[in-house]
Design a protein around this motif. Structure first.
Motif, PDB file in Angstrom:
ATOM      1  N   LEU A  48       0.757  -1.164   0.047  1.00 22.90           N
ATOM      2  CA  LEU A  48      -0.001  -0.164   0.133  1.00 22.90           C
ATOM      3  C   LEU A  48       0.939   1.322  -0.173  1.00 22.90           C
ATOM      4  CD1 LEU A  48      -2.984   1.096   0.483  1.00 22.90           C
ATOM      5  CD2 LEU A  48      -2.646   1.009   2.826  1.00 22.90           C
ATOM      6  N   GLY A  49       0.732   2.286  -0.759  1.00 21.94           N
ATOM      7  CA  GLY A  49       1.603   3.055  -1.003  1.00 21.94           C
ATOM      8  C   GLY A  49       1.286   4.625  -1.679  1.00 21.94           C
ATOM      9  N   ILE A  50       2.165   5.391  -1.540  1.00 18.69           N
ATOM     10  CA  ILE A  50       1.878   6.837  -2.099  1.00 18.69           C
ATOM     11  C   ILE A  50       3.263   7.336  -2.760  1.00 18.69           C
ATOM     12  CG2 ILE A  50       1.394   9.378  -1.565  1.00 18.69           C
ATOM     13  CD1 ILE A  50       0.348   8.494   1.034  1.00 18.69           C
ATOM     14  N   SER A  51       2.971   7.607  -4.162  1.00 16.30           N
ATOM     15  CA  SER A  51       4.146   7.938  -4.683  1.00 16.30           C
ATOM     16  C   SER A  51       4.094   9.490  -5.121  1.00 16.30           C
ATOM     17  CB  SER A  51       4.218   7.222  -6.204  1.00 16.30           C
ATOM     18  OG  SER A  51       5.090   7.382  -6.789  1.00 16.30           O
ATOM     19  N   PHE A  52       5.220  10.176  -5.302  1.00 17.69           N
ATOM     20  CA  PHE A  52       5.232  11.586  -5.788  1.00 17.69           C
ATOM     21  C   PHE A  52       5.664  11.748  -6.892  1.00 17.69           C
ATOM     22  CE2 PHE A  52       5.276  11.041  -1.242  1.00 17.69           C
ATOM     23  CZ  PHE A  52       4.081  11.777  -0.790  1.00 17.69           C
ATOM     24  N   TYR A  53       5.047  12.270  -7.812  1.00 19.06           N
ATOM     25  CA  TYR A  53       5.778  12.385  -9.418  1.00 19.06           C
ATOM     26  C   TYR A  53       6.492  13.922  -9.319  1.00 19.06           C
ATOM     27  CZ  TYR A  53       3.776   8.411 -11.171  1.00 19.06           C
ATOM     28  OH  TYR A  53       3.275   6.868 -11.209  1.00 19.06           O
ATOM     29  N   THR A  54       7.597  14.263  -9.179  1.00 17.40           N
ATOM     30  CA  THR A  54       8.212  15.413  -9.035  1.00 17.40           C
ATOM     31  C   THR A  54       7.817  16.554 -10.202  1.00 17.40           C
ATOM     32  OG1 THR A  54      10.224  14.763  -9.644  1.00 17.40           O
ATOM     33  CG2 THR A  54       9.890  14.814  -7.402  1.00 17.40           C
ATOM     34  N   GLY A  55       8.023  15.832 -11.536  1.00 17.05           N
ATOM     35  CA  GLY A  55       7.973  16.766 -12.685  1.00 17.05           C
ATOM     36  C   GLY A  55       6.564  17.001 -13.104  1.00 17.05           C
ATOM     37  N   ASN A  56       5.511  16.596 -12.624  1.00 14.14           N
ATOM     38  CA  ASN A  56       4.170  16.922 -13.128  1.00 14.14           C
ATOM     39  C   ASN A  56       3.225  17.140 -12.006  1.00 14.14           C
ATOM     40  OD1 ASN A  56       3.724  14.438 -12.439  1.00 14.14           O
ATOM     41  ND2 ASN A  56       3.417  13.618 -14.513  1.00 14.14           N
ATOM     42  N   ASN A  57       3.681  17.227 -10.799  1.00 14.28           N
ATOM     43  CA  ASN A  57       3.096  17.551  -9.721  1.00 14.28           C
ATOM     44  C   ASN A  57       1.832  16.799  -9.321  1.00 14.28           C
ATOM     45  OD1 ASN A  57       4.379  20.171  -8.821  1.00 14.28           O
ATOM     46  ND2 ASN A  57       3.419  21.041 -10.501  1.00 14.28           N
ATOM     47  N   ASP A 116       1.137  22.275  -6.442  1.00 14.83           N
ATOM     48  CA  ASP A 116       2.713  22.238  -6.635  1.00 14.83           C
ATOM     49  C   ASP A 116       3.232  20.928  -5.406  1.00 14.83           C
ATOM     50  OD1 ASP A 116       5.389  22.717  -6.253  1.00 14.83           O
ATOM     51  OD2 ASP A 116       5.204  24.823  -5.898  1.00 14.83           O
ATOM     52  N   ILE A 117       3.851  20.039  -5.988  1.00 12.91           N
ATOM     53  CA  ILE A 117       4.478  19.090  -5.047  1.00 12.91           C
ATOM     54  C   ILE A 117       5.436  19.292  -4.225  1.00 12.91           C
ATOM     55  CG2 ILE A 117       6.221  18.221  -6.823  1.00 12.91           C
ATOM     56  CD1 ILE A 117       3.702  15.871  -5.047  1.00 12.91           C
ATOM     57  N   THR A 118       6.327  20.465  -4.530  1.00 10.33           N
ATOM     58  CA  THR A 118       7.275  20.876  -3.774  1.00 10.33           C
ATOM     59  C   THR A 118       6.770  21.658  -2.319  1.00 10.33           C
ATOM     60  OG1 THR A 118       7.567  23.064  -4.699  1.00 10.33           O
ATOM     61  CG2 THR A 118       9.062  21.156  -5.610  1.00 10.33           C
ATOM     62  N   GLN A 119       5.404  22.261  -2.371  1.00 10.42           N
ATOM     63  CA  GLN A 119       5.171  22.687  -1.261  1.00 10.42           C
ATOM     64  C   GLN A 119       4.412  21.604  -0.312  1.00 10.42           C
ATOM     65  OE1 GLN A 119       4.997  26.132  -0.716  1.00 10.42           O
ATOM     66  NE2 GLN A 119       6.645  25.795  -2.713  1.00 10.42           N
ATOM     67  N   PHE A 120       4.271  22.189   0.956  1.00 13.17           N
ATOM     68  CA  PHE A 120       3.738  21.392   2.160  1.00 13.17           C
ATOM     69  C   PHE A 120       2.322  20.979   1.628  1.00 13.17           C
ATOM     70  CE2 PHE A 120       1.662  20.941   5.980  1.00 13.17           C
ATOM     71  CZ  PHE A 120       2.426  19.848   6.739  1.00 13.17           C
ATOM     72  N   ASN A 121       2.107  19.561   2.062  1.00  6.90           N
ATOM     73  CA  ASN A 121       0.951  18.955   1.663  1.00  6.90           C
ATOM     74  C   ASN A 121       0.728  17.951   2.718  1.00  6.90           C
ATOM     75  OD1 ASN A 121      -0.016  19.699  -1.285  1.00  6.90           O
ATOM     76  ND2 ASN A 121       2.201  19.328  -1.575  1.00  6.90           N
ATOM     77  N   LYS A 122      -0.615  17.545   3.156  1.00  3.14           N
ATOM     78  CA  LYS A 122      -1.111  16.561   4.338  1.00  3.14           C
ATOM     79  C   LYS A 122      -1.837  15.627   3.290  1.00  3.14           C
ATOM     80  CE  LYS A 122      -1.610  18.861   8.497  1.00  3.14           C
ATOM     81  NZ  LYS A 122      -2.549  19.160   9.534  1.00  3.14           N
ATOM     82  N   ILE A 123      -1.265  14.566   3.344  1.00  3.93           N
ATOM     83  CA  ILE A 123      -1.674  13.368   2.529  1.00  3.93           C
ATOM     84  C   ILE A 123      -2.011  12.139   3.587  1.00  3.93           C
ATOM     85  CG2 ILE A 123      -1.320  11.705   0.759  1.00  3.93           C
ATOM     86  CD1 ILE A 123       0.809  13.959  -0.399  1.00  3.93           C
ATOM     87  N   ALA A 124      -3.224  11.642   3.327  1.00  3.77           N
ATOM     88  CA  ALA A 124      -3.238  10.250   4.234  1.00  3.77           C
ATOM     89  C   ALA A 124      -3.858   9.030   3.115  1.00  3.77           C
ATOM     90  CB  ALA A 124      -4.586  10.600   5.216  1.00  3.77           C
ATOM     91  N   GLY A 138      12.409  -1.808  -2.471  1.00  2.94           N
ATOM     92  CA  GLY A 138      13.905  -1.757  -2.709  1.00  2.94           C
ATOM     93  C   GLY A 138      14.398  -0.728  -4.007  1.00  2.94           C
ATOM     94  N   SER A 139      13.355  -0.019  -4.677  1.00  2.00           N
ATOM     95  CA  SER A 139      13.797   0.889  -5.656  1.00  2.00           C
ATOM     96  C   SER A 139      13.078   2.102  -5.537  1.00  2.00           C
ATOM     97  CB  SER A 139      13.598   0.300  -6.985  1.00  2.00           C
ATOM     98  OG  SER A 139      12.211  -0.357  -7.382  1.00  2.00           O
ATOM     99  N   ASN A 140      13.054   3.147  -6.318  1.00  2.00           N
ATOM    100  CA  ASN A 140      12.455   4.193  -6.424  1.00  2.00           C
ATOM    101  C   ASN A 140      12.280   4.914  -5.060  1.00  2.00           C
ATOM    102  OD1 ASN A 140      10.761   2.719  -8.510  1.00  2.00           O
ATOM    103  ND2 ASN A 140      10.683   4.696  -9.364  1.00  2.00           N
ATOM    104  N   ALA A 141      13.330   5.097  -4.261  1.00  2.00           N
ATOM    105  CA  ALA A 141      13.550   5.606  -2.943  1.00  2.00           C
ATOM    106  C   ALA A 141      13.094   7.084  -3.122  1.00  2.00           C
ATOM    107  CB  ALA A 141      15.072   5.656  -2.426  1.00  2.00           C
ATOM    108  N   PHE A 142      12.242   7.263  -1.847  1.00  2.00           N
ATOM    109  CA  PHE A 142      11.780   8.667  -1.513  1.00  2.00           C
ATOM    110  C   PHE A 142      12.861   9.658  -1.116  1.00  2.00           C
ATOM    111  CE2 PHE A 142      10.191  11.836   1.324  1.00  2.00           C
ATOM    112  CZ  PHE A 142       9.163  12.474   0.527  1.00  2.00           C
ATOM    113  N   TYR A 143      12.990  10.734  -1.706  1.00  2.00           N
ATOM    114  CA  TYR A 143      13.807  11.542  -1.769  1.00  2.00           C
ATOM    115  C   TYR A 143      13.032  12.837  -1.588  1.00  2.00           C
ATOM    116  CZ  TYR A 143      17.513   8.631  -3.333  1.00  2.00           C
ATOM    117  OH  TYR A 143      18.334   7.615  -3.666  1.00  2.00           O
ATOM    118  N   GLY A 144      13.011  13.568  -0.243  1.00  2.00           N
ATOM    119  CA  GLY A 144      12.276  14.627   0.115  1.00  2.00           C
ATOM    120  C   GLY A 144      12.289  15.081   1.539  1.00  2.00           C
ATOM    121  N   ASN A 145      11.410  15.879   1.782  1.00  2.14           N
ATOM    122  CA  ASN A 145      11.090  16.320   3.281  1.00  2.14           C
ATOM    123  C   ASN A 145       9.890  15.769   3.662  1.00  2.14           C
ATOM    124  OD1 ASN A 145      13.428  18.043   3.435  1.00  2.14           O
ATOM    125  ND2 ASN A 145      12.241  19.641   2.445  1.00  2.14           N
TER     126      ASN A 145
END
Length: 122
Positions: A16-25, A46-54, A93-100
Motif C-alpha cells: 500500500l503506498g503513496i508515490s510523488f511525481y516530481t516533474g508533473n505535480n 505544487d508537489i514541492t509545497q507542504f501537503n497533508k496526505i493520508a 527496494g527501488s524508487n527511493a523517496f527523496y524529500g522532506n
C-alpha cells in the motif's frame, strides 16, 4: 521520476503506498495484491509545497485524502495476513523517496472520513 512511501513487503503479499511525481505535480495512491496493481493519480498545485496526505485501509477499501479532500475510495481484495506491516521509503527496494517528511502517523484502526478530513486539512 516517482518516489514512494509504502507499507508492505512485496507485490505478491501486498503493498500500500503513496508515490510523488516530481516533474508533473501528481500524487499516486497505489496498492498491489497478488501481483496486481491498482492506482489512482491526483494532480496537486505544487508537489514541492507542504501537503497533508493520508491513505487509509480498513480491510475492504482504500481511501486517499489530500489537504482535507477525499480524492479516492475503492473496494479492494484483502491483503495477506501481516502483509502491510513494514514502512518503507521506497518501492520494493527501488524508487527511493527523496524529500522532506514532517511526520508519519500510523493508526491501528481505520479512521472515519471526518477524522481523515480533519487530519489532512491544511
Amino acid at each position: 521520476s516517482n518516489y514512494y512511501i509504502t507499507i508492505g513487503q512485496n507485490t505478491t503479499n501486498g503493498i500500500l503506498g503513496i508515490s510523488f511525481y516530481t516533474g508533473n505535480n501528481k500524487i499516486l495512491f497505489d496498492y498491489w495484491v497478488a501481483g496486481v496493481e491498482t492506482y489512482h493519480i491526483e494532480s496537486i498545485s505544487d508537489i514541492t509545497q507542504f501537503n497533508k496526505i493520508a491513505i487509509c485501509y480498513n480491510g475492504t477499501s482504500i481511501k486517499g485524502y489530500i489537504n482535507g479532500v477525499s480524492v479516492w475510495n475503492t473496494t479492494v481484495t484483502a491483503f495477506a495476513a501481516n502483509a502491510i506491516s513494514k514502512l518503507n521509503f521506497s518501492y520494493s527496494g527501488s524508487n527511493a523517496f527523496y524529500g522532506n517528511v514532517n511526520q508519519v502517523l500510523y493508526f491501528p484502526t481505520a479512521l472515519s472520513d471526518t477524522e481523515l478530513e480533519k487530519l489532512t486539512t491544511l
